[in-house]
Design a protein around this motif. Structure first.
Motif, PDB file in Angstrom:
ATOM      1  N   ILE A 221      39.699  35.734  36.112  1.00 16.91           N
ATOM      2  CA  ILE A 221      40.759  36.493  36.439  1.00 16.91           C
ATOM      3  C   ILE A 221      41.777  36.173  37.165  1.00 16.91           C
ATOM      4  CG2 ILE A 221      39.552  37.435  38.548  1.00 16.91           C
ATOM      5  CD1 ILE A 221      40.835  39.652  35.523  1.00 16.91           C
ATOM      6  N   HIS A 231      43.478  42.341  42.383  1.00 17.23           N
ATOM      7  CA  HIS A 231      42.560  41.186  42.401  1.00 17.23           C
ATOM      8  C   HIS A 231      41.481  41.473  43.700  1.00 17.23           C
ATOM      9  CE1 HIS A 231      41.153  36.964  43.682  1.00 17.23           C
ATOM     10  NE2 HIS A 231      41.019  37.285  42.292  1.00 17.23           N
ATOM     11  N   LEU A 234      38.896  43.983  42.203  1.00 17.03           N
ATOM     12  CA  LEU A 234      37.957  43.309  41.174  1.00 17.03           C
ATOM     13  C   LEU A 234      36.984  42.363  41.794  1.00 17.03           C
ATOM     14  CD1 LEU A 234      40.726  42.871  38.435  1.00 17.03           C
ATOM     15  CD2 LEU A 234      38.988  44.699  38.653  1.00 17.03           C
ATOM     16  N   SER A 241      36.218  37.272  35.601  1.00 19.90           N
ATOM     17  CA  SER A 241      36.615  36.702  34.527  1.00 19.90           C
ATOM     18  C   SER A 241      37.505  37.862  33.729  1.00 19.90           C
ATOM     19  CB  SER A 241      35.695  36.308  33.221  1.00 19.90           C
ATOM     20  OG  SER A 241      34.992  37.392  32.714  1.00 19.90           O
ATOM     21  N   ALA A 242      38.515  37.738  32.840  1.00 14.55           N
ATOM     22  CA  ALA A 242      39.381  38.428  32.318  1.00 14.55           C
ATOM     23  C   ALA A 242      38.698  39.335  30.854  1.00 14.55           C
ATOM     24  CB  ALA A 242      40.401  37.905  31.271  1.00 14.55           C
ATOM     25  N   PHE A 245      36.685  42.339  32.678  1.00 15.27           N
ATOM     26  CA  PHE A 245      37.590  43.382  32.806  1.00 15.27           C
ATOM     27  C   PHE A 245      37.877  44.173  31.627  1.00 15.27           C
ATOM     28  CE2 PHE A 245      41.981  45.074  33.500  1.00 15.27           C
ATOM     29  CZ  PHE A 245      41.649  45.976  34.476  1.00 15.27           C
TER      30      PHE A 245
END
Length: 544
Positions: A221, A231, A234, A241-242, A245
């Motif tokens: 991420i 950030h 999250l 990780s993207a 998300f």
């Protein structure tokens, strides 16, 4: 629509190091001279191994790595590298955006997808030939393509992504679903891949590509560059990780993270597709660089000239042009005086007998001329400009033939020009102004024309045997007519005189000419032509 991104990491450092031979693999630190305190703004991998990193002061960096090579940031070097990057990107599609330094975004609308990976590999190889190590990424939006490029070693393609308004819920994150669904249903609603890694899917992509789901699942991420505040949130949610998300519901992300979270979700999921700011191809063909130190030998100068020619010839080939002439300027460290005038640079102009965009041929011609050229001062800067012309490709006639090796012929002419001067090499042609002996040197043809008729024109009267150069003469006149003259070949009293015949031309220009001619016969024998040009008398020749 698909997009490709070319990313050149450490762009400012590569732009400087590509202009100097022998720096590959060595520890290099880049310093910005405009800053009040000299500090490292970028460094090579070799320098990082010695614990040198951006932000260190220059003394600290040298103390950690005594063999560190220090180079200063150069705007001209970065501009030159940026043009080379743009030229390579333009070879794939004319829809090129110069996103920022070291990054070009290419719109692939209308580009044949067949063999796309091979064409991207060719671009990366072309960049490497120009001294730039780049990488390419292809995806469905410019932002995703940039992320793919940064995770690529050379070329990476991530397939198309059919997005939905909602995605999977990540376990352990307190975001409720709007509609109760089972875990299996939620997994099924992950945005589907059109092209999978194992083969070609419905998108019609030529090269095999990785699924976007798999790519985002492996993308940290932090690599997507969220804000520090986002950030932190999250990380507290356990999202690293993207892909995790994007698996969240978009609506629930908006409720908890606001507009910033929605924009970040849209960018990663491919919903946000911004328009490109397409840049135009440069209309000028010039490269310039100021050196950090003085150059007094030919080898480093030739290395830089070769870099320039590779970039310029690539730009010419993109628009189907060839080089008609080269103009080189070498800026000198010490200003010289030539007849009382300041000389700040040495200049060299080279006409190409056979116009071409072959960098090897142009480099051979220019290097031959430079070997015969010397300066009394070291060189601190260089500029190289190409005068372009359209390629002239005509079908040869039945009895016409071309040169077997035009480039070798051009090299021979360049060697001759280095000995006798560039204005004395070529084919003589009569000037159109009618001036006697008025000729100019024109470029030699690249084809051998068919031989014409051998019969000469009929001549009338006596033949004039010209003196080359004409002889200066002392002349006495009476009633504005010559009655006596003397030169190094003849002289005496004039028995018969015919004339004057007036000739003039280009009187409206500074180089205009005006002359009066007489045909005179000496009493002792001999017929000559006397000419008066302004206040000068000459004997132009004698009649047989």
């Amino acid at each position: 629509m698909m997009y490709a991104v070319i990313d050149v990491p450490r762009f400012a450092l590569q732009a400087v190091s590509r202009m100097e031979e022998g720096l590959m693999g060595k520890p290099i630190a880049l310093v910005d001279a405009s800053l009040a305190k000299s500090s490292v703004i970028d460094c090579s991998i070799g320098a990082e191994r010695s614990a040198v990193f951006p932000g260190l002061s220059l003394p600290q960096a040298i103390a950690r790595c005594p063999e560190l090579i220090v180079r200063y940031r150069s705007e001209k070097a970065e501009a030159s590298a940026g043009r080379a990057l743009f030229d390579c990107a333009y070879s794939l599609s004319p829809q090129v955006e110069e996103t920022y330094s070291g990054v070009c975004t290419i719109g692939l609308d209308g580009v044949n997808r067949s063999g796309l990976d091979e064409r991207c590999e060719e671009i990366v190889s072309a960049l490497q030939g120009l001294g730039l190590k780049g990488r390419m990424g292809v995806s469905i939006t410019p932002d995703l393509a940039l992320l793919v490029a940064r995770e690529s070693k050379r070329v990476k393609v991530v397939g198309e992504f059919i997005s939905h308004d909602r995605g999977d819920c990540v376990p352990g994150v307190a975001i409720a679903k709007t509609d109760p669904q089972s875990a299996a249903e939620a997994e099924h609603e992950w945005p589907a891949m059109v092209a999978e890694m194992e083969g070609i899917g419905r998108s019609g992509l030529g090269p095999p590509c990785q699924s976007l789901k798999a790519f985002l699942g492996s993308l940290p991420i932090i690599a997507a560059e969220p804000s520090e505040h986002l950030h932190s949130i999250l990380t507290q949610w356990g999202i690293d990780s993207a892909g995790a998300f994007v698996g969240l519901y978009r609506e629930e992300v908006g409720k908890r993270l606001g507009k910033e979270g929605l924009d970040f979700w849209d960018r990663l999921s491919g919903r946000e597709e911004r328009p490109l700011r397409v840049s135009a191809l440069p209309e000028y063909y010039i490269e310039s660089l100021d050196f950090e130190y003085e150059i007094d030998t030919l080898e480093p100068l030739l290395f830089i000239i070769r870099r320039f020619l590779d970039s310029l010839c690539l730009r010419l080939s993109r628009v189907a042009l060839v080089a008609e002439s080269l103009n080189l300027e070498l800026r000198l460290a010490d200003i010289q005086l030539d007849d009382g005038e300041r000389v700040e640079a040495a200049r060299l102009s080279l006409r190409i007998p056979d116009p071409t965009c072959d960098a090897n041929a142009l480099f051979s011609l220019l290097s031959i001329r430079l070997e015969n050229m010397g300066t009394t001062s070291a060189i601190v800067g260089i500029s190289l400009e190409i005068d372009p012309v359209e390629r002239n490709e005509n079908q040869l006639g039945l009895f016409e033939s071309s040169l077997k090796d035009p480039h070798r012929f051009s090299q021979t002419l360049a060697q001759l020009a280095g000995i006798v001067g560039p204005d004395n090499v070529g084919r003589p042609a009569l000037e159109a102004d009618g001036r006697p002996d008025g000729i100019r040197m024109e470029r030699l043809p690249s084809t051998v024309p068919q031989a014409g008729p051998t019969g000469g024109r009929k001549s009338y009267g006596m033949a004039l045997r010209r003196f080359r150069p004409p002889l200066d003469a002392d002349v006495r006149t009476r009633d504005r007519r010559p009655v006596w003259f003397h030169c190094s070949r003849a002289g005496g009293a004039i028995g018969s005189c015919q004339g004057p015949w007036a000739h003039s031309g280009q009187w409206w220009e500074p180089g205009g000419w005006n002359r009066l001619e007489w045909d005179v016969e000496l009493r002792t024998g001999g017929v000559y032509r006397l000419v008066k040009e302004r206040s000068r008398w000459i004997v132009e020749g004698m009649y047989d």
